[in-house]
Design an enzyme around this catalytic site. Structure first.
Site, mmCIF file in Angstrom:
data_model
loop_
_atom_site.group_PDB
_atom_site.id
_atom_site.type_symbol
_atom_site.label_atom_id
_atom_site.label_comp_id
_atom_site.label_asym_id
_atom_site.label_seq_id
_atom_site.Cartn_x
_atom_site.Cartn_y
_atom_site.Cartn_z
ATOM 1 C CB ALA A 145 -0.886 -0.020 1.236
ATOM 2 C CB CYS B 31 -3.827 -6.416 6.507
ATOM 3 S SG CYS B 31 -3.583 -4.737 7.074
HETATM 4 C C1 FMN Z 1 4.734 -0.380 3.073
HETATM 5 C C2 FMN Z 1 4.142 -1.739 3.017
HETATM 6 C C3 FMN Z 1 2.846 -1.915 2.564
HETATM 7 C C4 FMN Z 1 2.297 -3.193 2.475
HETATM 8 N N1 FMN Z 1 1.045 -3.353 1.971
HETATM 9 C C5 FMN Z 1 0.547 -4.605 1.771
HETATM 10 C C6 FMN Z 1 -0.695 -4.827 1.139
HETATM 11 O O1 FMN Z 1 -1.393 -3.888 0.748
HETATM 12 N N2 FMN Z 1 -1.122 -6.112 0.975
HETATM 13 C C7 FMN Z 1 -0.387 -7.186 1.406
HETATM 14 O O2 FMN Z 1 -0.805 -8.330 1.237
HETATM 15 N N3 FMN Z 1 0.797 -7.003 2.004
HETATM 16 C C8 FMN Z 1 1.273 -5.753 2.175
HETATM 17 N N4 FMN Z 1 2.513 -5.592 2.737
HETATM 18 C C9 FMN Z 1 3.275 -6.789 3.126
HETATM 19 C C10 FMN Z 1 4.162 -7.229 1.971
HETATM 20 O O3 FMN Z 1 3.397 -7.553 0.845
HETATM 21 C C11 FMN Z 1 5.032 -8.426 2.367
HETATM 22 O O4 FMN Z 1 4.186 -9.502 2.691
HETATM 23 C C12 FMN Z 1 5.913 -8.137 3.578
HETATM 24 O O5 FMN Z 1 6.541 -6.886 3.440
HETATM 25 C C13 FMN Z 1 6.961 -9.238 3.756
HETATM 26 O O6 FMN Z 1 7.758 -9.361 2.619
HETATM 27 P P1 FMN Z 1 9.232 -8.708 2.516
HETATM 28 O O7 FMN Z 1 10.045 -9.261 3.654
HETATM 29 O O8 FMN Z 1 9.732 -9.102 1.174
HETATM 30 O O9 FMN Z 1 9.043 -7.225 2.683
HETATM 31 C C14 FMN Z 1 3.055 -4.315 2.874
HETATM 32 C C15 FMN Z 1 4.358 -4.140 3.333
HETATM 33 C C16 FMN Z 1 4.916 -2.879 3.403
HETATM 34 C C17 FMN Z 1 6.333 -2.740 3.877
#
Ligand code: FMN
Length: 380
Positions: free
Chosen positions: A26, A109
């Site tokens: 988001a 979320c």
């Molecule tokens: C700023 C931000 C916004 C996010 N918004 C969403 C979202 O809208 N929907 C979702 O399923 N996950 C959302 N996430 C989670 C990420 O999709 C992901 O699952 C999480 O960051 C873990 O993965 P990573 O370690 O690669 O960051 C968000 C994460 C961040 C940092």
């Protein structure tokens, strides 16, 4: 010896040339950012989360987020919802009116505002309700041959794990894949992602599992797939200020050498491109404003001083951005100490996950009516 790396990803009728998905984020993964990443390499680039109720009711803010770049041939959208009927209708609208080729559903979320109402990462506790939501989405998307996937976490906390049941339900309801972020809601973004849970889910279901959490470099993605048997990876924070990670990921899965690290001059060119795309999509004033939040990620570890960072963080036109970027030393090498280091939100675990009263007493919840919030945009 580990199995050969997957060369692509198949989600129902959709074929992606490399097993890499940009995590919906988001406030980040808007049309401009998706285009910027897609310019680096193949992958599935998912739109910011939108709410099913917002879409069904034609909420302007929701529609404003549902914008695609002209070169975006595979439109992929993440939907949030807690009401099967709204989710079904929203899926139908996405397919019929917005030409979407992939729908992902958000069950991860961790934001209290969302979990308090039973949404996001705490919803899979209600197995029956989860099944109903998935069934409605799959039924609505099926006539358009659009695959539906779900994205979730391990569970509410270590005592209330839901991911294995969620995987089974996703499979039974006809989902094309399940993505697992290897953390509980209680962990939010703290600690380390549990890749063993991803491996356990791979063992538990026959549909493709996408592994998510703590991929900071292309080598991490390869390691995750080798260790877990996941069909692909979902990459979030690792690409903040580093869209070229998608180039490296595509190369790594193609068995090629990962390209050399960008100099500050090359990073500045990427910043310019990002700002330019944001301005194209949002207009110069809003585009520049949106760009500001990315500045510190791009410059992480570089020597650029506080004054420069402050000025970039206030940039209000592309001309001003150009003047500032021209002051950076284009030959400064990439700060290798940043490689493999976490970026973006990390935070601390939540003491207690806020759920609706009596939520944990019943693990089915079929027919349970949760209020849908049209304006929820906090993501996951
Ligand atoms: C700023 C931000 C916004 C996010 N918004 C969403 C979202 O809208 N929907 C979702 O399923 N996950 C959302 N996430 C989670 C990420 O999709 C992901 O699952 C999480 O960051 C873990 O993965 P990573 O370690 O690669 O960051 C968000 C994460 C961040 C940092």
């Amino acid at each position: 010896m580990s199995a050969p790396l997957p060369s692509g990803l198949t989600l129902g009728s959709l074929r992606v040339d490399t097993p890499v998905v940009l995590a919906p984020m988001a406030g980040i993964t808007n049309a401009a950012y998706r285009r910027l990443c897609a310019e680096q390499g193949a992958g599935l680039y998912v739109c910011e989360m939108i709410t099913s109720r917002g879409l069904v009711e034609g909420d302007q803010h929701t529609l404003d987020m549902l914008v695609f770049d002209e070169l975006e041939t595979t439109r992929s959208v993440q939907l949030y919802g807690t009401d099967p009927v709204y989710v079904g209708k929203a899926a139908e609208i996405l397919c019929a009116e917005h030409g979407v080729a992939h729908i992902d559903l958000n069950f991860g979320c961790p934001v209290p505002k969302v979990t308090r109402k039973g949404g996001g990462g705490v919803l899979p506790w209600k197995r029956g309700l989860l099944a109903e939501i998935l069934e409605h989405a799959v039924a609505a998307a099926a006539p358009y041959d659009v695959p539906v996937t779900m994205k979730t976490r391990k569970g509410i906390d270590d005592d209330h794990l839901t991911y294995l049941d969620a995987g089974r339900i996703a499979q039974e309801t006809g989902c094309a894949a399940i993505a697992l972020h290897g953390r509980t809601v209680a962990q939010a973004y703290s600690g380390a992602a549990d890749w063993d849970a991803i491996a356990a889910l791979v063992d538990h279901v026959d549909i493709p599992v996408l592994g998510n959490g703590d991929i900071w470099e292309a080598a991490d993605a390869v390691r995750m797939v080798e260790r877990t048997g996941a069909a692909g990876v979902v990459v979030g924070r690792g690409c903040l200020g580093r869209p070229w990670l998608f180039r490296d990921l595509a190369a790594a899965f193609a068995g090629e050498q990962v390209a050399v690290l960008p100099t500050l001059g090359e990073v500045a060119a990427m910043m310019r491109r990002h700002a330019e795309l944001l301005c194209q999509h949002l207009g110069e004033e809003r585009g520049c404003k949106e760009f500001r939040k990315h500045v510190s990620w791009y410059l992480k570890g570089f020597a650029a001083g506080g004054e420069m960072r402050r000025s970039l963080g206030l940039v209000d036109s592309l001309a001003a951005l150009d003047r500032l970027l021209a002051e950076l030393d284009p030959d400064e090498p990439f700060p290798v100490a940043e490689l493999g280091a976490p970026r973006g939100r990390q935070g601390s675990p939540r003491g207690r996950v806020v759920v609706p009263e009596g939520w944990l007493d019943d693990a089915d919840g079929s027919g349970c009516h949760l209020r849908e919030d049209a304006g929820e945009t906090t993501g996951g």
